[in-house]
Design an enzyme around this catalytic site. Structure first.
Site, PDB file in Angstrom:
ATOM      1  N   PHE A  11       0.819  -1.213   0.000  1.00  0.00           N
ATOM      2  CA  PHE A  11       0.000   0.000   0.000  1.00  0.00           C
ATOM      3  C   PHE A  11       0.854   1.263   0.000  1.00  0.00           C
ATOM      4  O   PHE A  11       0.879   2.027  -0.976  1.00  0.00           O
ATOM      5  CB  PHE A  11      -0.955  -0.041   1.204  1.00  0.00           C
ATOM      6  CG  PHE A  11      -1.571   1.269   1.583  1.00  0.00           C
ATOM      7  CD1 PHE A  11      -2.126   2.107   0.626  1.00  0.00           C
ATOM      8  CD2 PHE A  11      -1.609   1.662   2.917  1.00  0.00           C
ATOM      9  CE1 PHE A  11      -2.702   3.320   0.982  1.00  0.00           C
ATOM     10  CE2 PHE A  11      -2.187   2.859   3.282  1.00  0.00           C
ATOM     11  CZ  PHE A  11      -2.728   3.704   2.325  1.00  0.00           C
ATOM     12  N   ILE A  12       1.589   1.504   1.075  1.00  0.00           N
ATOM     13  CA  ILE A  12       2.401   2.719   1.144  1.00  0.00           C
ATOM     14  C   ILE A  12       3.542   2.638   0.136  1.00  0.00           C
ATOM     15  O   ILE A  12       3.865   3.626  -0.537  1.00  0.00           O
ATOM     16  CB  ILE A  12       2.936   2.936   2.568  1.00  0.00           C
ATOM     17  CG1 ILE A  12       1.781   3.095   3.555  1.00  0.00           C
ATOM     18  CG2 ILE A  12       3.846   4.164   2.623  1.00  0.00           C
ATOM     19  CD1 ILE A  12       2.210   3.130   5.015  1.00  0.00           C
ATOM     20  N   LEU A  34       5.806 -10.001  -2.286  1.00  0.00           N
ATOM     21  CA  LEU A  34       4.468 -10.251  -2.835  1.00  0.00           C
ATOM     22  C   LEU A  34       3.680 -11.227  -1.957  1.00  0.00           C
ATOM     23  O   LEU A  34       3.231 -12.280  -2.402  1.00  0.00           O
ATOM     24  CB  LEU A  34       4.537 -10.748  -4.286  1.00  0.00           C
ATOM     25  CG  LEU A  34       5.104  -9.762  -5.314  1.00  0.00           C
ATOM     26  CD1 LEU A  34       5.075 -10.373  -6.705  1.00  0.00           C
ATOM     27  CD2 LEU A  34       4.368  -8.427  -5.279  1.00  0.00           C
ATOM     28  N   ALA A  81       9.099  -2.505   3.815  1.00  0.00           N
ATOM     29  CA  ALA A  81       8.623  -3.888   3.912  1.00  0.00           C
ATOM     30  C   ALA A  81       8.236  -4.190   5.353  1.00  0.00           C
ATOM     31  O   ALA A  81       9.042  -3.990   6.265  1.00  0.00           O
ATOM     32  CB  ALA A  81       9.708  -4.853   3.446  1.00  0.00           C
ATOM     33  N   THR A 133       6.082   3.269  12.859  1.00  0.00           N
ATOM     34  CA  THR A 133       4.692   3.603  13.157  1.00  0.00           C
ATOM     35  C   THR A 133       4.583   4.313  14.503  1.00  0.00           C
ATOM     36  O   THR A 133       5.425   4.109  15.392  1.00  0.00           O
ATOM     37  CB  THR A 133       3.846   2.314  13.200  1.00  0.00           C
ATOM     38  OG1 THR A 133       2.535   2.609  13.692  1.00  0.00           O
ATOM     39  CG2 THR A 133       4.471   1.268  14.121  1.00  0.00           C
ATOM     40  N   ASP A 134       3.523   5.099  14.668  1.00  0.00           N
ATOM     41  CA  ASP A 134       3.270   5.720  15.968  1.00  0.00           C
ATOM     42  C   ASP A 134       2.777   4.704  16.995  1.00  0.00           C
ATOM     43  O   ASP A 134       2.743   4.985  18.204  1.00  0.00           O
ATOM     44  CB  ASP A 134       2.291   6.882  15.848  1.00  0.00           C
ATOM     45  CG  ASP A 134       0.900   6.485  15.366  1.00  0.00           C
ATOM     46  OD1 ASP A 134       0.681   5.297  15.039  1.00  0.00           O
ATOM     47  OD2 ASP A 134       0.020   7.373  15.305  1.00  0.00           O
ATOM     48  N   GLU A 135       2.420   3.501  16.548  1.00  0.00           N
ATOM     49  CA  GLU A 135       1.903   2.500  17.479  1.00  0.00           C
ATOM     50  C   GLU A 135       2.952   2.007  18.464  1.00  0.00           C
ATOM     51  O   GLU A 135       2.605   1.420  19.498  1.00  0.00           O
ATOM     52  CB  GLU A 135       1.292   1.330  16.705  1.00  0.00           C
ATOM     53  CG  GLU A 135       0.084   1.737  15.890  1.00  0.00           C
ATOM     54  CD  GLU A 135      -0.706   0.554  15.354  1.00  0.00           C
ATOM     55  OE1 GLU A 135      -0.808  -0.463  16.062  1.00  0.00           O
ATOM     56  OE2 GLU A 135      -1.219   0.658  14.232  1.00  0.00           O
ATOM     57  N   TYR A 159       2.427  -6.688  16.642  1.00  0.00           N
ATOM     58  CA  TYR A 159       2.842  -5.813  15.537  1.00  0.00           C
ATOM     59  C   TYR A 159       3.690  -4.654  16.045  1.00  0.00           C
ATOM     60  O   TYR A 159       4.824  -4.437  15.595  1.00  0.00           O
ATOM     61  CB  TYR A 159       1.631  -5.278  14.782  1.00  0.00           C
ATOM     62  CG  TYR A 159       1.956  -4.080  13.926  1.00  0.00           C
ATOM     63  CD1 TYR A 159       2.876  -4.170  12.886  1.00  0.00           C
ATOM     64  CD2 TYR A 159       1.361  -2.832  14.165  1.00  0.00           C
ATOM     65  CE1 TYR A 159       3.206  -3.065  12.112  1.00  0.00           C
ATOM     66  CE2 TYR A 159       1.678  -1.727  13.398  1.00  0.00           C
ATOM     67  CZ  TYR A 159       2.596  -1.843  12.375  1.00  0.00           C
ATOM     68  OH  TYR A 159       2.920  -0.741  11.621  1.00  0.00           O
ATOM     69  N   ALA A 161       5.135  -4.228  18.887  1.00  0.00           N
ATOM     70  CA  ALA A 161       6.353  -4.688  19.553  1.00  0.00           C
ATOM     71  C   ALA A 161       7.440  -5.041  18.543  1.00  0.00           C
ATOM     72  O   ALA A 161       8.630  -4.753  18.749  1.00  0.00           O
ATOM     73  CB  ALA A 161       6.040  -5.892  20.438  1.00  0.00           C
ATOM     74  N   LYS A 163       7.766  -3.759  15.532  1.00  0.00           N
ATOM     75  CA  LYS A 163       8.259  -2.511  14.942  1.00  0.00           C
ATOM     76  C   LYS A 163       9.154  -1.765  15.931  1.00  0.00           C
ATOM     77  O   LYS A 163      10.152  -1.134  15.535  1.00  0.00           O
ATOM     78  CB  LYS A 163       7.091  -1.629  14.507  1.00  0.00           C
ATOM     79  CG  LYS A 163       6.291  -2.184  13.340  1.00  0.00           C
ATOM     80  CD  LYS A 163       7.105  -2.288  12.061  1.00  0.00           C
ATOM     81  CE  LYS A 163       7.345  -0.944  11.427  1.00  0.00           C
ATOM     82  NZ  LYS A 163       8.036  -1.067  10.105  1.00  0.00           N
ATOM     83  N   LYS A 198      -7.976  -3.111   6.415  1.00  0.00           N
ATOM     84  CA  LYS A 198      -7.901  -1.912   7.229  1.00  0.00           C
ATOM     85  C   LYS A 198      -9.247  -1.185   7.205  1.00  0.00           C
ATOM     86  O   LYS A 198     -10.076  -1.376   6.312  1.00  0.00           O
ATOM     87  CB  LYS A 198      -6.788  -0.996   6.724  1.00  0.00           C
ATOM     88  CG  LYS A 198      -5.394  -1.632   6.751  1.00  0.00           C
ATOM     89  CD  LYS A 198      -4.926  -1.907   8.168  1.00  0.00           C
ATOM     90  CE  LYS A 198      -3.544  -2.551   8.201  1.00  0.00           C
ATOM     91  NZ  LYS A 198      -2.450  -1.630   7.966  1.00  0.00           N
ATOM     92  N   ARG A 223      -7.762   7.709  16.355  1.00  0.00           N
ATOM     93  CA  ARG A 223      -6.520   7.643  15.591  1.00  0.00           C
ATOM     94  C   ARG A 223      -6.298   8.979  14.878  1.00  0.00           C
ATOM     95  O   ARG A 223      -7.246   9.713  14.592  1.00  0.00           O
ATOM     96  CB  ARG A 223      -6.574   6.513  14.538  1.00  0.00           C
ATOM     97  CG  ARG A 223      -6.797   5.121  15.127  1.00  0.00           C
ATOM     98  CD  ARG A 223      -5.596   4.665  15.926  1.00  0.00           C
ATOM     99  NE  ARG A 223      -5.737   3.313  16.458  1.00  0.00           N
ATOM    100  CZ  ARG A 223      -6.124   3.029  17.695  1.00  0.00           C
ATOM    101  NH1 ARG A 223      -6.461   4.004  18.535  1.00  0.00           N
ATOM    102  NH2 ARG A 223      -6.179   1.773  18.115  1.00  0.00           N
ATOM    103  N   ASP A 290     -14.472  -6.343  20.959  1.00  0.00           N
ATOM    104  CA  ASP A 290     -13.271  -5.522  20.843  1.00  0.00           C
ATOM    105  C   ASP A 290     -12.032  -6.391  20.641  1.00  0.00           C
ATOM    106  O   ASP A 290     -11.982  -7.548  21.063  1.00  0.00           O
ATOM    107  CB  ASP A 290     -13.099  -4.654  22.090  1.00  0.00           C
ATOM    108  CG  ASP A 290     -12.280  -3.402  21.813  1.00  0.00           C
ATOM    109  OD1 ASP A 290     -11.821  -3.225  20.670  1.00  0.00           O
ATOM    110  OD2 ASP A 290     -12.083  -2.603  22.751  1.00  0.00           O
TER     111      ASP A 290
END
Length: 353
Positions: A11-12, A34, A81, A133-135, A159, A161, A163, A198, A223, A290
């Site tokens: 995507f990005i 891919l 990636a 990411t900001d996460e 995810y 963690a 990053k 997403k 967000r 949730d």
């Protein structure tokens, strides 16, 4: 002069590669594994262009990365990636550790060996850009100031963690070996070519198929939303003028709850693709159990990027939403192809209330 982009069919990544080649004659070597979220259709507009060199491969394949660096001699390596979907990281964390941590380590080792072999101006000009990411910062209380680059890391999911671990490796490589790295932390991206797992493309696809629009919990998780073209322009600016060793937050200054996002998408679809029964698309919004470890709020303070490098987003939330909805309406064939097969099984499993 050449740049090496990893994850450039995602995507990005595909937005970055296309945006780069719209503005530069400088070739791009595009390395992508891919996976389900990487798609050569995202790069169809570049087919036949000699300045786009696509290589199918894994960033964990050190010999392949080393060969590409030696053969093409890029002045920069931009690592886009990643396994990036929090929901999948909860179910399948192994892939996130492998790609986001081990893959980043392999890239850093190859980049370091390559950089050590450069001399003079080539060595001084080389940059390794890690897109994070900001996460990694965790969750913010209501009313608290947005994340700055000095915010403590408090990742909540496999995810984030993974990053965060990659970020630490990048910083350590700079501190220990001097590799000229740049790091970025972006907020929630949206726009063309985003895989419909997403929130935004999921809501658009479900609305057009007259299916429920599932929101986690009460739908009030907040967000900061960043249009993908703005993210790409920030990456170009950071690559051009960012200081080695520095981290930069990239945000859209657009805090919205998930419910507000879904309602805005529905309002746009009501105008452009109304339902046959005349009812508003928002009537299909519903709530499901949730997500485990769900961070309540993110807010990204991009003041450093604006102050030091003069960058600011060009899209408002309203203009970005309008462009996004129009893109998906105009690319229904793309959506149909990427949402076939295993995707449907994933949606049924993930959003059963």
């Amino acid at each position: 002069m050449t740049i090496l982009v990893t994850g450039g069919a995602g995507f990005i990544g595909s937005n970055f590669v296309q945006g780069w080649l719209e503005r530069h004659d400088e070739p791009v070597v595009n390395l992508d594994k891919l996976t389900y979220a990487g798609n050569l259709e995202n790069l169809a507009a570049l087919r036949g262009r000699p300045e786009h060199i696509f290589v199918r491969g894994d960033i964990c394949d050190g010999p392949l990365v080393a060969r590409l660096l030696a053969e093409h001699r890029p002045r920069a390596l931009i690592n886009l990636a990643a396994e990036s979907h929090v929901d999948r990281s909860i179910c399948e964390p192994d892939a996130f550790v492998q790609t986001n941590i081990v893959g980043t380590f392999k890239l850093l080792e190859c980049a370091r060996a390559y950089w050590n072999g450069l001399q003079g101006r080539e060595r001084a000009a080389f940059r390794y850009l890690q897109v994070s990411t900001d996460e990694v910062y965790g969750s913010l209380p209501d009313g608290a100031p947005g994340f700055t680059e000095a915010h403590r890391y408090q990742p909540s999911s496999p995810y984030s963690a993974s990053k965060a671990a990659a970020d630490h490796l990048v910083r350590a490589c700079h501190q220990t070996y001097g590799l000229p790295v740049l790091s970025t932390h972006c907020s929630n991206n949206y726009g063309p070519y985003q895989f419909p797992e997403k929130l935004m493309p999921l809501c658009i696809v479900h609305a057009l198929e007259d299916k429920p629009l599932p929101l986690y919990g009460d739908g009030l998780h907040v967000r900061d939303w960043l249009y993908v073209a703005d993210h790409c322009s920030a990456l170009r600016r950071i690559l051009e003028a960012g200081a080695p060793g520095e981290a930069y937050n990239i945000g859209g200054w657009n805090e919205q709850t998930n419910l507000q996002v879904a309602q805005a998408l529905c309002a746009e679809l009501d105008a452009l693709a109304p339902r046959e029964d005349g009812r508003p698309h928002a009537s299909r919004i519903g709530f499901v159990r949730d997500r485990a470890g769900h961070d309540r709020r993110y807010a990204t303070d991009a003041s450093k990027l604006r102050r030091e490098l003069g960058w600011a987003p060009q899209e408002t939330f309203a203009s970005g939403i309008a462009k996004t909805v129009r893109w998906y309406l105009a690319h229904s064939d793309w959506t149909a192809r990427v949402t076939s097969g295993a995707y449907q099984d994933w949606i049924r499993r993930q959003y059963t209330s």
